[in-house]
Enzyme design. Structure first.
Site, PDB file in Angstrom:
ATOM      1  N   GLY A  31      -6.418  -7.113  -1.095  1.00  0.00           N
ATOM      2  CA  GLY A  31      -7.758  -6.806  -0.932  1.00  0.00           C
ATOM      3  C   GLY A  31      -7.758  -5.425  -0.114  1.00  0.00           C
ATOM      4  N   HIS A  34      -8.595   0.401  -2.050  1.00  0.00           N
ATOM      5  CA  HIS A  34      -8.908   1.680  -1.927  1.00  0.00           C
ATOM      6  C   HIS A  34      -8.507   2.545  -3.127  1.00  0.00           C
ATOM      7  CE1 HIS A  34      -4.673   2.021  -1.550  1.00  0.00           C
ATOM      8  NE2 HIS A  34      -4.645   1.098  -0.550  1.00  0.00           N
ATOM      9  N   GLN A  35      -8.725   3.884  -3.170  1.00  0.00           N
ATOM     10  CA  GLN A  35      -8.577   4.598  -4.324  1.00  0.00           C
ATOM     11  C   GLN A  35      -7.244   4.615  -4.959  1.00  0.00           C
ATOM     12  OE1 GLN A  35     -11.031   5.914  -6.193  1.00  0.00           O
ATOM     13  NE2 GLN A  35     -12.271   5.193  -4.858  1.00  0.00           N
ATOM     14  N   HIS A  37      -5.502   1.676  -4.960  1.00  0.00           N
ATOM     15  CA  HIS A  37      -5.743   0.314  -6.038  1.00  0.00           C
ATOM     16  C   HIS A  37      -6.445   0.582  -7.059  1.00  0.00           C
ATOM     17  CE1 HIS A  37      -5.262  -1.636  -1.886  1.00  0.00           C
ATOM     18  NE2 HIS A  37      -4.052  -2.164  -2.755  1.00  0.00           N
ATOM     19  N   GLU A 150       4.009   3.079  -6.083  1.00  0.00           N
ATOM     20  CA  GLU A 150       5.518   3.507  -5.583  1.00  0.00           C
ATOM     21  C   GLU A 150       5.246   3.618  -4.066  1.00  0.00           C
ATOM     22  OE1 GLU A 150       6.518   6.842  -7.719  1.00  0.00           O
ATOM     23  OE2 GLU A 150       7.438   5.724  -9.511  1.00  0.00           O
ATOM     24  N   LYS A 151       4.081   3.457  -3.437  1.00  0.00           N
ATOM     25  CA  LYS A 151       4.098   3.670  -1.868  1.00  0.00           C
ATOM     26  C   LYS A 151       5.084   2.460  -1.659  1.00  0.00           C
ATOM     27  CE  LYS A 151       0.924   1.941   0.618  1.00  0.00           C
ATOM     28  NZ  LYS A 151       1.708   0.998   1.878  1.00  0.00           N
ATOM     29  N   ASP A 152       5.013   1.426  -2.064  1.00  0.00           N
ATOM     30  CA  ASP A 152       5.760   0.237  -1.774  1.00  0.00           C
ATOM     31  C   ASP A 152       7.005   0.202  -2.837  1.00  0.00           C
ATOM     32  OD1 ASP A 152       4.288  -1.321   0.393  1.00  0.00           O
ATOM     33  OD2 ASP A 152       2.949  -1.067  -0.957  1.00  0.00           O
ATOM     34  N   LEU A 186      -2.320   6.185   1.065  1.00  0.00           N
ATOM     35  CA  LEU A 186      -3.356   5.428   1.086  1.00  0.00           C
ATOM     36  C   LEU A 186      -2.798   4.033   1.214  1.00  0.00           C
ATOM     37  CD1 LEU A 186      -6.137   6.396  -1.266  1.00  0.00           C
ATOM     38  CD2 LEU A 186      -6.040   6.803   1.006  1.00  0.00           C
ATOM     39  N   SER A 187      -3.321   3.270   2.348  1.00  0.00           N
ATOM     40  CA  SER A 187      -2.958   1.824   2.528  1.00  0.00           C
ATOM     41  C   SER A 187      -4.101   1.257   2.901  1.00  0.00           C
ATOM     42  CB  SER A 187      -1.841   1.745   3.300  1.00  0.00           C
ATOM     43  OG  SER A 187      -1.581   0.706   3.958  1.00  0.00           O
TER      44      SER A 187
END
Length: 282
Positions: A31, A34-35, A37, A150-152, A186-187
């Protein structure tokens, strides 16, 4: 927009989709969308006949109870945001009991060492929680493809290994990091940053970008020292770790080797808010 809270209801819906041989794209989230997602959801919509998005804050992957309590909860606005992509998206918003039943505990996975690097060092048990909840969600949703940012990046590699271990047929798709104009990845946690922290945060991506530029001419030790200097006297951002690691096994390195792909990983605290980022180096 179809919103399901009960496991039995979405399982029934999925059974119908499978009977009709529909392809199912799945975007698991916690949840506070953000953009980044939304970019995953948009890709899933393009590549599949049906799309399911889960919104579930998974207790078993938080080693910090305060972080769990403070995690943003914005279900109503999340559903509104998803409806702007497509009104045919299926949203699954279960309680922990609907996902785990009466036993909310993690399975101890052997991810062949991937779980012990970087995030694993600082967040004990985190990846067991991630693997466990995704095993449950994949069993419920039966996706054709599942999408992760790919942030994670370490999590992405863990998920691929999970699918291999559990012999699941889902195809795991990694998608590029979505960034703010400042470069900040973004997170959902960004929503907790105050003005001063937001203004300081571009340093994280700027540092990674400079590391990428310097990677061809500087040694790993020199780069580690240089990154430490960038945060040494910063009163707002505190460096937790910076590591250059091989993409193949995520093990940090002290020196570069030919014909090896590397990525730089960083974790920074802005007050009590933890921010992570990474970048491909070659």
């Amino acid at each position: 927009m179809h919103v399901y809270e009960k496991r039995r209801d979405i399982v029934s819906n999925v059974a119908t989709l499978l009977k009709e041989q529909k392809t199912i794209g799945f975007v698991p989230t916690m949840g506070a969308l953000h953009q980044g997602h939304i970019a995953l959801v948009e890709r899933a919509v393009k590549e599949n006949e049906e799309v399911i998005v889960s919104i579930f804050i998974n207790p078993t992957q938080f080693n910090n109870s305060e972080d769990l309590v403070n995690y943003p909860r914005t279900l109503e606005s999340d559903i509104t945001l998803l409806s702007q992509v497509s009104t045919n998206i299926i949203v699954f918003t279960p309680t922990p009991k609907e996902v785990y039943g009466d036993k909310m505990q993690s399975t101890n996975y052997n991810f062949e060492g991937l779980e012990n690097e970087m995030e694993g060092k600082f967040r004990p048990g985190h990846f067991n929680g991630v693997g466990t909840v995704l095993k449950h969600l994949f069993d419920i949703v039966s996706p054709t493809k599942a999408y992760f940012g790919e942030k994670d990046f370490q999590q992405l590699q863990i998920v691929k290994k999970l699918v291999e271990i559990e012999k699941m047929s889902v195809q795991v798709i990694g998608c590029p990091i979505f960034r703010e104009e400042s470069g900040l990845a973004l997170s959902s946690r960004n929503k907790r940053l105050d003005k001063e922290q937001l203004e300081a945060s571009p340093l994280i991506y700027n540092t990674l970008s400079q590391v990428k530029k310097k990677f061809g001419t500087k040694s790993v030790i020199e780069l580690n020292e240089w990154v430490s200097e960038q945060f040494k006297n910063n009163e707002i951002l505190k460096l937790e770790y910076f590591e250059i690691a091989k993409i193949s096994d995520l093990k940090s390195v002290k020196r570069k080797q030919k014909d090896t792909k590397y990525r730089a990983f960083i974790a920074v605290f802005a007050g009590k808010i933890r921010l992570i980022d990474n970048i491909a180096l070659n």
